[in-house]
Design a protein around this motif. Structure first.
Motif, PDB file in Angstrom:
ATOM      1  N   ALA A 159     -88.061   7.140  67.371  1.00  0.00           N
ATOM      2  CA  ALA A 159     -86.705   6.987  67.479  1.00  0.00           C
ATOM      3  C   ALA A 159     -86.273   5.700  67.971  1.00  0.00           C
ATOM      4  O   ALA A 159     -85.082   5.023  67.936  1.00  0.00           O
TER       5      ALA A 159
ATOM      6  N   GLU B 230     -77.457  13.227  76.791  1.00  0.00           N
ATOM      7  CA  GLU B 230     -77.065  14.426  77.084  1.00  0.00           C
ATOM      8  C   GLU B 230     -76.197  14.705  78.212  1.00  0.00           C
ATOM      9  O   GLU B 230     -76.173  15.981  78.422  1.00  0.00           O
TER      10      GLU B 230
ATOM     11  N   LEU C  47     -94.419  11.597  62.568  1.00  0.00           N
ATOM     12  CA  LEU C  47     -93.109  11.204  63.338  1.00  0.00           C
ATOM     13  C   LEU C  47     -93.358  11.722  64.691  1.00  0.00           C
ATOM     14  O   LEU C  47     -93.615  13.067  64.894  1.00  0.00           O
ATOM     15  N   GLY C  48     -92.977  10.796  65.436  1.00  0.00           N
ATOM     16  CA  GLY C  48     -93.402  10.869  67.152  1.00  0.00           C
ATOM     17  C   GLY C  48     -92.400  10.953  67.893  1.00  0.00           C
ATOM     18  O   GLY C  48     -91.067  11.470  67.755  1.00  0.00           O
TER      19      GLY C  48
ATOM     20  N   ASN D 108     -82.768  17.536  63.819  1.00  0.00           N
ATOM     21  CA  ASN D 108     -82.324  16.690  62.967  1.00  0.00           C
ATOM     22  C   ASN D 108     -83.387  16.085  62.079  1.00  0.00           C
ATOM     23  O   ASN D 108     -83.424  16.051  60.926  1.00  0.00           O
ATOM     24  N   ILE D 109     -84.196  15.407  62.835  1.00  0.00           N
ATOM     25  CA  ILE D 109     -85.339  14.514  62.134  1.00  0.00           C
ATOM     26  C   ILE D 109     -86.151  15.381  61.517  1.00  0.00           C
ATOM     27  O   ILE D 109     -86.695  15.482  60.475  1.00  0.00           O
TER      28      ILE D 109
ATOM     29  N   GLY E  27     -81.201   8.523  57.556  1.00  0.00           N
ATOM     30  CA  GLY E  27     -80.901   9.849  57.070  1.00  0.00           C
ATOM     31  C   GLY E  27     -82.154  10.098  56.200  1.00  0.00           C
ATOM     32  O   GLY E  27     -83.006   9.683  56.020  1.00  0.00           O
TER      33      GLY E  27
ATOM     34  N   ARG F  24     -93.769   2.187  64.093  1.00  0.00           N
ATOM     35  CA  ARG F  24     -92.438   1.587  63.555  1.00  0.00           C
ATOM     36  C   ARG F  24     -91.461   2.331  64.352  1.00  0.00           C
ATOM     37  O   ARG F  24     -91.674   3.545  64.725  1.00  0.00           O
TER      38      ARG F  24
HETATM   39  P1  NAP Z   1     -82.582  14.080  66.268  1.00  0.00           P
HETATM   40  O1  NAP Z   1     -81.205  14.626  66.676  1.00  0.00           O
HETATM   41  O2  NAP Z   1     -83.418  15.194  65.688  1.00  0.00           O
HETATM   42  O3  NAP Z   1     -82.740  12.879  65.680  1.00  0.00           O
HETATM   43  C1  NAP Z   1     -81.499  12.076  65.678  1.00  0.00           C
HETATM   44  C2  NAP Z   1     -81.894  10.855  64.433  1.00  0.00           C
HETATM   45  O4  NAP Z   1     -82.608   9.852  65.306  1.00  0.00           O
HETATM   46  C3  NAP Z   1     -82.632  11.231  63.218  1.00  0.00           C
HETATM   47  O5  NAP Z   1     -81.838  11.685  62.312  1.00  0.00           O
HETATM   48  C4  NAP Z   1     -83.121   9.738  62.835  1.00  0.00           C
HETATM   49  O6  NAP Z   1     -82.387   8.971  62.663  1.00  0.00           O
HETATM   50  C5  NAP Z   1     -83.481   9.237  64.223  1.00  0.00           C
HETATM   51  N1  NAP Z   1     -85.203   9.962  64.694  1.00  0.00           N
HETATM   52  C6  NAP Z   1     -85.461  11.011  65.532  1.00  0.00           C
HETATM   53  N2  NAP Z   1     -86.394  11.043  65.768  1.00  0.00           N
HETATM   54  C7  NAP Z   1     -87.129   9.969  65.101  1.00  0.00           C
HETATM   55  C8  NAP Z   1     -88.720   9.573  64.620  1.00  0.00           C
HETATM   56  N3  NAP Z   1     -89.643  10.128  65.491  1.00  0.00           N
HETATM   57  N4  NAP Z   1     -88.750   8.594  63.861  1.00  0.00           N
HETATM   58  C9  NAP Z   1     -87.733   7.716  63.354  1.00  0.00           C
HETATM   59  N5  NAP Z   1     -86.425   8.163  63.685  1.00  0.00           N
HETATM   60  C10 NAP Z   1     -86.025   9.308  64.302  1.00  0.00           C
HETATM   61  O7  NAP Z   1     -83.311  13.726  67.706  1.00  0.00           O
HETATM   62  P2  NAP Z   1     -82.801  12.869  68.984  1.00  0.00           P
HETATM   63  O8  NAP Z   1     -81.558  12.476  68.746  1.00  0.00           O
HETATM   64  O9  NAP Z   1     -83.754  11.865  69.298  1.00  0.00           O
HETATM   65  O10 NAP Z   1     -82.976  13.889  70.004  1.00  0.00           O
HETATM   66  C11 NAP Z   1     -82.563  15.119  70.187  1.00  0.00           C
HETATM   67  C12 NAP Z   1     -83.092  16.188  71.153  1.00  0.00           C
HETATM   68  O11 NAP Z   1     -84.511  15.762  71.225  1.00  0.00           O
HETATM   69  C13 NAP Z   1     -82.793  15.478  72.734  1.00  0.00           C
HETATM   70  O12 NAP Z   1     -82.575  16.785  73.470  1.00  0.00           O
HETATM   71  C14 NAP Z   1     -83.704  14.692  73.193  1.00  0.00           C
HETATM   72  O13 NAP Z   1     -84.077  14.659  74.752  1.00  0.00           O
HETATM   73  C15 NAP Z   1     -84.852  15.323  72.503  1.00  0.00           C
HETATM   74  N6  NAP Z   1     -86.060  14.278  72.333  1.00  0.00           N
HETATM   75  C16 NAP Z   1     -86.135  13.464  71.278  1.00  0.00           C
HETATM   76  C17 NAP Z   1     -87.258  12.754  71.426  1.00  0.00           C
HETATM   77  C18 NAP Z   1     -87.372  11.681  70.225  1.00  0.00           C
HETATM   78  O14 NAP Z   1     -88.432  10.944  70.147  1.00  0.00           O
HETATM   79  N7  NAP Z   1     -86.600  11.907  69.355  1.00  0.00           N
HETATM   80  C19 NAP Z   1     -88.347  12.914  72.443  1.00  0.00           C
HETATM   81  C20 NAP Z   1     -88.089  13.568  73.587  1.00  0.00           C
HETATM   82  C21 NAP Z   1     -87.035  14.469  73.505  1.00  0.00           C
HETATM   83  P3  NAP Z   1     -82.135   8.775  60.895  1.00  0.00           P
HETATM   84  O15 NAP Z   1     -81.602  10.063  60.332  1.00  0.00           O
HETATM   85  O16 NAP Z   1     -81.396   7.402  60.886  1.00  0.00           O
HETATM   86  O17 NAP Z   1     -83.655   8.546  60.355  1.00  0.00           O
END
Ligand code: NAP
Length: 254
Positions: A34, A140, A8-9, A80-81, A54, A48
């Motif tokens: 994501a 955000e 998970l990246g 969340n992830i 979820g 992917r």
């Molecule tokens: P999150 O709240 O943990 O994830 C929300 C939803 O996005 C997860 O429930 C999942 O959807 C999907 N998701 C997140 N990471 C995933 C992954 N690696 N592969 C597949 N699906 C993924 O995270 P967020 O909304 O992306 O971001 C929350 C905070 O993290 C923010 O502050 C953001 O700036 C920071 N951040 C995130 C990433 C990132 O790659 N996600 C990168 C840099 C910073 P489902 O429930 O449908 O599976």
């Protein structure tokens, strides 16, 4: 024997780990993103993109993909992830390895104030107009609209969409890693007097905090969300656990 791994990246760690595993014939790794950035950095293993739907969706993906090991190398704010990964790994019965980079710690010369969330960090900017450098996730930024009296310089990897309705804002597009001299020049050029950011940790985006220290600028910094479960801080630690897991899987005749 080949082991199927899902990483998970969305982080430098995930990319580096994928690169390492791509050169090891014991592993067949895939990275999951994501889809937060339009043009993600290239990876040396298949990628992917998109949510799983979820925690049940992730568990189904693990089962249908025959995944034997799950590596959570997500961003420390992506709580969340990470929670979904812990649940799905337990549900489906696969080994989970989590990498969580250490937080940044304030040093002598830093003027940081910690906040539990982004709204509090923005509110702490106060009632008098200031020149604020903002590095938060694209999704955000809504709280900035509650304090339109400041002048904002907002940096993101992709354009903010929908655009923010702010009377005095500059939007910069850039992807790290950033260098401290360039960050100092940016802060000077825009006459910045305070920074709002998250305590992401890692080296790629630390330079702005070093530049702030050089210039004596205050930083309103958002603390990480709580994420339960064991984690290791570095890729090397994760690789050591991986080797250990492979050895015991081979012993069990998996
Ligand atoms: P999150 O709240 O943990 O994830 C929300 C939803 O996005 C997860 O429930 C999942 O959807 C999907 N998701 C997140 N990471 C995933 C992954 N690696 N592969 C597949 N699906 C993924 O995270 P967020 O909304 O992306 O971001 C929350 C905070 O993290 C923010 O502050 C953001 O700036 C920071 N951040 C995130 C990433 C990132 O790659 N996600 C990168 C840099 C910073 P489902 O429930 O449908 O599976």
């Amino acid at each position: 024997m080949t082991f199927r791994i899902l990483i998970l990246g969305g982080t430098t760690e995930a990319r580096q780990l994928a690169s390492f595993l791509s050169r090891d014939k014991r592993f067949d790794a895939t990275v999951s993103l994501a889809g937060r950035t339009k043009n993600p950095a290239p990876h040396e293993v298949p990628v992917r993109i998109g949510g799983f739907g979820g925690r049940e969706g992730l568990a189904t993906y693990l089962r249908e993909g025959g995944i034997e090991l799950l590596i959570d190398a997500t961003h420390p704010f992506a709580a969340n992830i990470s929670a979904n990964a812990a649940w799905a790994a337990a549900e489906y019965g696969v080994r989970l390895i989590t990498i969580r980079r250490p937080q940044w710690q304030a040093k002598t010369g830093d003027h940081w104030r910690s906040h539990k969330d982004i709204g509090s960090a923005i509110e702490a900017l106060g009632k008098l107009p200031r020149r604020v450098f903002v590095t938060l996730g694209r999704q955000e930024l809504a709280p900035l609209a509650t304090t339109p009296h400041h002048r904002y310089v907002v940096r993101s990897v992709d354009p903010i969409d929908p655009p923010l309705d702010l009377p005095d804002a500059v939007f910069l597009l850039a992807r790290g890693p950033f260098q401290v001299d360039a960050e100092e020049a940016l802060l000077r050029d825009h006459g910045i007097d305070v920074i709002v950011t998250k305590n992401s940790g890692g080296s790629a985006s630390y330079a702005k905090l070093q530049a702030a220290r050089r210039l004596g600028l205050p930083v309103e910094i958002v603390d990480r969300p709580n994420v339960e479960g064991e984690a290791v801080p570095t890729i090397d630690d994760a690789l050591a656990l991986l080797d250990h897991w492979v050895a015991s899987a081979v012993n069990r005749g998996v």
